[in-house]
Design an enzyme around this catalytic site. Structure first.
Site, short mmCIF file in Angstrom:
data_model
loop_
_atom_site.label_atom_id
_atom_site.label_comp_id
_atom_site.label_asym_id
_atom_site.label_seq_id
_atom_site.Cartn_x
_atom_site.Cartn_y
_atom_site.Cartn_z
N GLU A 191 31.66 74.25 -29.73
CA GLU A 191 31.23 74.58 -31.10
C GLU A 191 32.10 75.68 -31.70
O GLU A 191 32.36 75.69 -32.89
CB GLU A 191 29.76 75.01 -31.13
CG GLU A 191 28.77 73.92 -30.80
CD GLU A 191 28.69 72.83 -31.85
OE1 GLU A 191 28.95 73.11 -33.04
OE2 GLU A 191 28.38 71.69 -31.47
N CYS A 251 31.64 74.50 -43.90
CA CYS A 251 32.01 73.45 -42.94
C CYS A 251 32.66 72.30 -43.72
O CYS A 251 32.66 72.31 -44.95
CB CYS A 251 30.78 72.98 -42.17
SG CYS A 251 29.68 71.92 -43.14
#
Length: 151
Positions: A16, A25
């Site tokens: 991650e 994102c």
């Protein structure tokens, strides 16, 4: 309720990555820490300890899903590999997966573990990061050193 073990947590952190300052994102959602998106505001910063706490909180849903959906005994590494998988693909995908069906039908560990490797695509295209993650999850599920999969 069961919780992910340290090996599983380390695996998730490896794949991650951690950002201590909020960013957008690829989907345009404000994100911070290890992929945390709830109530994040651009410009927000957190400490590494806060990122760890948010990850633990975010993992609860995946842990609960694995606990609920797996109907056979599994060891801590298997639970943790499955939790990492569910954290990444979602509980709905796991619930409908051949992997879960095989697991609950008492298929052998190698047979179940091979199913991880089928989940390395996005929009039909193989992604190298997902391929590495699935190999690592498979290794953890089999009780092997997942760090050897960081190729």
């Amino acid at each position: 309720m069961r919780c992910i073990n340290e090996q599983g947590l380390a695996l998730i952190k490896e794949f991650e990555g951690c950002q201590l300052e909020a960013y957008l994102c690829p989907a345009g959602v404000p994100t911070i820490g290890y992929g945390h998106t709830f109530a994040v505001e651009m410009g927000q910063t957190i400490s590494e300890a806060e990122a760890d706490a948010l990850l633990r909180k975010d993992l609860k849903d995946a842990e609960e899903s694995v606990d609920l959906l797996v109907a056979v005994p599994i060891n801590d590494n298997q639970f943790s590999a499955l939790t990492s998988f569910v954290f990444n693909v979602g509980s709905g995908a796991f619930e409908r997966s051949t992997m879960l069906s095989m697991l609950n039908a008492n298929a052998g560990a190698d047979t179940v573990a091979a199913q991880f490797l089928r989940w390395n695509k996005a929009n039909g295209e193989e992604l190298s990061g997902l391929t590495r993650r699935r190999h690592a999850e498979r290794a953890l599920f089999l009780g092997k050193d997942w760090k050897l999969c960081l190729f």
